[in-house]
Design a protein around this motif. Structure first.
Motif, PDB file in Angstrom:
ATOM      1  N   GLN A 102      -8.382 -12.048 -14.139  1.00 34.48           N
ATOM      2  CA  GLN A 102      -8.278 -10.609 -13.962  1.00 34.48           C
ATOM      3  C   GLN A 102      -7.201 -10.251 -12.941  1.00 34.48           C
ATOM      4  N   LEU A 103      -7.221 -10.913 -11.800  1.00 33.67           N
ATOM      5  CA  LEU A 103      -6.285 -10.583 -10.722  1.00 33.67           C
ATOM      6  C   LEU A 103      -4.840 -10.840 -11.117  1.00 33.67           C
ATOM      7  N   ARG A 104      -4.640 -11.792 -12.007  1.00 28.69           N
ATOM      8  CA  ARG A 104      -3.281 -12.100 -12.460  1.00 28.69           C
ATOM      9  C   ARG A 104      -2.661 -10.915 -13.187  1.00 28.69           C
ATOM     10  N   TRP A 109      -5.040  -7.010  -5.703  1.00 27.69           N
ATOM     11  CA  TRP A 109      -4.984  -7.403  -4.299  1.00 27.69           C
ATOM     12  C   TRP A 109      -3.573  -7.223  -3.761  1.00 27.69           C
ATOM     13  N   PRO A 110      -3.449  -7.008  -2.451  1.00 29.43           N
ATOM     14  CA  PRO A 110      -2.117  -7.084  -1.836  1.00 29.43           C
ATOM     15  C   PRO A 110      -1.488  -8.444  -2.137  1.00 29.43           C
ATOM     16  N   GLU A 111      -0.210  -8.466  -2.450  1.00 28.55           N
ATOM     17  CA  GLU A 111       0.442  -9.685  -2.915  1.00 28.55           C
ATOM     18  C   GLU A 111       0.306 -10.840  -1.928  1.00 28.55           C
ATOM     19  N   GLN A 228      -6.971  -7.215   5.149  1.00 28.04           N
ATOM     20  CA  GLN A 228      -7.883  -7.730   4.145  1.00 28.04           C
ATOM     21  C   GLN A 228      -8.747  -6.627   3.519  1.00 28.04           C
ATOM     22  N   LEU A 229      -8.360  -5.380   3.793  1.00 29.75           N
ATOM     23  CA  LEU A 229      -8.885  -4.255   3.020  1.00 29.75           C
ATOM     24  C   LEU A 229      -8.076  -4.214   1.729  1.00 29.75           C
ATOM     25  N   ILE A 230      -8.724  -4.518   0.635  1.00 29.09           N
ATOM     26  CA  ILE A 230      -8.016  -4.601  -0.649  1.00 29.09           C
ATOM     27  C   ILE A 230      -7.654  -3.218  -1.158  1.00 29.09           C
ATOM     28  N   HIS A 231      -8.617  -2.292  -1.072  1.00 29.67           N
ATOM     29  CA  HIS A 231      -8.346  -0.937  -1.560  1.00 29.67           C
ATOM     30  C   HIS A 231      -9.437  -0.009  -1.060  1.00 29.67           C
ATOM     31  N   ARG A 232      -9.081   1.253  -0.812  1.00 33.26           N
ATOM     32  CA  ARG A 232     -10.076   2.283  -0.525  1.00 33.26           C
ATOM     33  C   ARG A 232      -9.907   3.397  -1.543  1.00 33.26           C
ATOM     34  N   ARG A 237      -3.138   4.100  -6.077  1.00 38.61           N
ATOM     35  CA  ARG A 237      -3.078   2.753  -6.635  1.00 38.61           C
ATOM     36  C   ARG A 237      -1.869   2.650  -7.556  1.00 38.61           C
ATOM     37  N   LYS A 238      -0.712   2.885  -6.995  1.00 38.82           N
ATOM     38  CA  LYS A 238       0.492   2.950  -7.815  1.00 38.82           C
ATOM     39  C   LYS A 238       0.815   1.626  -8.491  1.00 38.82           C
ATOM     40  N   GLU A 239       0.566   0.538  -7.792  1.00 35.80           N
ATOM     41  CA  GLU A 239       0.973  -0.761  -8.314  1.00 35.80           C
ATOM     42  C   GLU A 239      -0.108  -1.431  -9.148  1.00 35.80           C
ATOM     43  N   ARG A 240      -1.335  -0.943  -9.045  1.00 41.49           N
ATOM     44  CA  ARG A 240      -2.427  -1.615  -9.738  1.00 41.49           C
ATOM     45  C   ARG A 240      -2.462  -1.221 -11.206  1.00 41.49           C
TER      46      ARG A 240
END
Length: 397
Positions: A102-104, A109-111, A228-232, A237-240
């Motif tokens: 999934q993450l791929r 996640w931040p790179e 290590q905060l992945i997202h709030r 979420r422009k890149e996700r």
């Protein structure tokens, strides 16, 4: 335990054959240990040592970080063959290899964090799982706000709460958690390392899938650095990229694998068992042959749906969103057919199938767990109904 690779129509090339062969080797080892771990409810550390040694844990890690970068189809193939040995181990490791797949694709996640963990997974065998379920909120797919809290502090966050159904908990050195951000309506996803403030409460004592280590994980003022905060939830979420859920096919793959093992056990039993009232093994009896045929219909149907959906997912990335109902269908068919297949296998073997000296009663308990893995049957059925209603409405407009 498994048919020869040459007879499996779902293996299409040499790479897939190698993936299947590795899973078959591991499955044979795991099958010899499955009864022990099931009886004891113990976590199969020995199986995970073998998974690490074989390279299985890096199945879906990108090649750029030393992984095998398996496609969804290859992930399904690996998991289905592995589950023929032990369902608990396969479902548990499925969350790791599934999440890495999934993450791929989602860039969730931040790179820097993602690259660091990928290398850690390849070099040390580190495992990951997303701990999201809580007793008060139930399945996160139902949309409940987490009771786990994140409180801002200097340089990061303090996380406190309890997560249930935390599969792999005895072996995780790191994991992600969802938490409500104190003082706001927002939630956040956090990358957490085990250590001070993290403890496991051994609550997992269930009917089936007894060796997945799905205990409660309790967090008390666990410090998580800002990076290590992945997202709030309030942040852009422009890149996700959207998560269309293909990776969740690791779940039906597991249950089909268990059903395949039960079917093969029952057929082998029928070919060799001859009561003194018969001149031939029971496999020659019309009723037994009918039941074998019924198992085969359900198994072939489930595998066909599963592998065809996985193949389309890989070949038609632009249609992943449109394929979401088929993902649910694959899980629904696999889980319910698996239960039926194992039930029929037990009918073929007869009263002996209830004995703990045979694997069928464990397989029957394990496949029942599939009803409670996402997506749930009611969501799948309702989604397919809505699609049909929309389609006919559009045709008549």
């Amino acid at each position: 335990m498994t048919e020869s690779i040459g007879t499996d129509i779902y293996i299409r090339n040499e790479r897939e054959a190698e993936i299947a062969q590795r899973s078959d080797r591991l499955a044979a080892l795991f099958a010899s240990r499955a009864a022990h771990h099931d009886t004891e409810g113990s976590f199969p550390f020995d199986n995970f040592a073998d998974l690490r040694e074989s390279g299985y844990l890096q199945l879906t890690v990108p090649r750029a970080y030393g992984g095998e970068e398996a496609s969804l189809y290859e992930l399904v193939l690996a998991q289905e063959r592995l589950a023929r040995g032990d369902g608990s181990t396969t479902l548990a490791v499925g969350w790791h290899v599934g999440l890495m797949h999934q993450l791929r694709f989602t860039n969730a996640w931040p790179e820097t964090l993602y690259a660091r963990f990928c290398r850690e997974s390849v070099e040390t065998g580190a495992l990951i799982n997303n701990l999201a379920t809580e007793r008060a909120t139930g399945s996160p797919s139902r949309g409940g706000r987490p009771e786990t809290k994140a409180v801002a502090t200097e340089g990061g966050w303090l996380i406190s709460g309890r997560k249930t159904y935390s599969t792999l908990s005895p072996i995780l050195t790191c994991f992600t958690v969802s938490a409500a951000i104190e003082g706001t309506e927002e939630t956040g996803d956090f990358f957490v390392r085990s250590g001070s403030g993290v403890r496991i409460e051994e609550t997992w004592n269930t009917l089936g899938m007894r060796a997945t280590g799905s205990h409660d994980v309790v967090l008390k003022d666990v410090f998580v650095p800002d990076d290590q905060l992945i997202h709030r939830s309030g942040a852009p979420r422009k890149e996700r990229k959207p998560d269309e859920g293909g990776w969740l096919l690791h779940i039906p793959a597991c249950y089909i694998g268990i059903a395949h093992a039960a079917r093969s056990f029952a057929i082998n039993y029928a070919q060799h068992y001859r009561p003194n009232s018969l001149n031939t093994p029971i496999a020659e009896l019309p009723n037994i042959r009918r039941q074998i045929g019924e198992m085969e219909i359900e198994l072939v149907t489930a595998r066909t749906v599963l592998y065809s959906v996985a193949d389309r997912w890989d070949r038609e990335p632009e249609r992943c969103k449109a394929l979401k109902p088929e993902l649910g269908l694959a899980k629904h068919v696999a889980t319910n057919h698996a239960i039926s297949i194992v039930d029929t296998a037990m009918r073929i073997v007869g009263a002996a199938s209830l004995s703990r000296s045979l694997p069928l009663e464990r397989m029957y308990r394990d496949v029942r767990a599939g009803l409670h893995n996402p997506p749930m049957d009611d969501i799948v059925v309702n989604g397919l109904a809505q699609r049909a209603l929309d389609e006919v409405k559009l045709m008549n407009s």
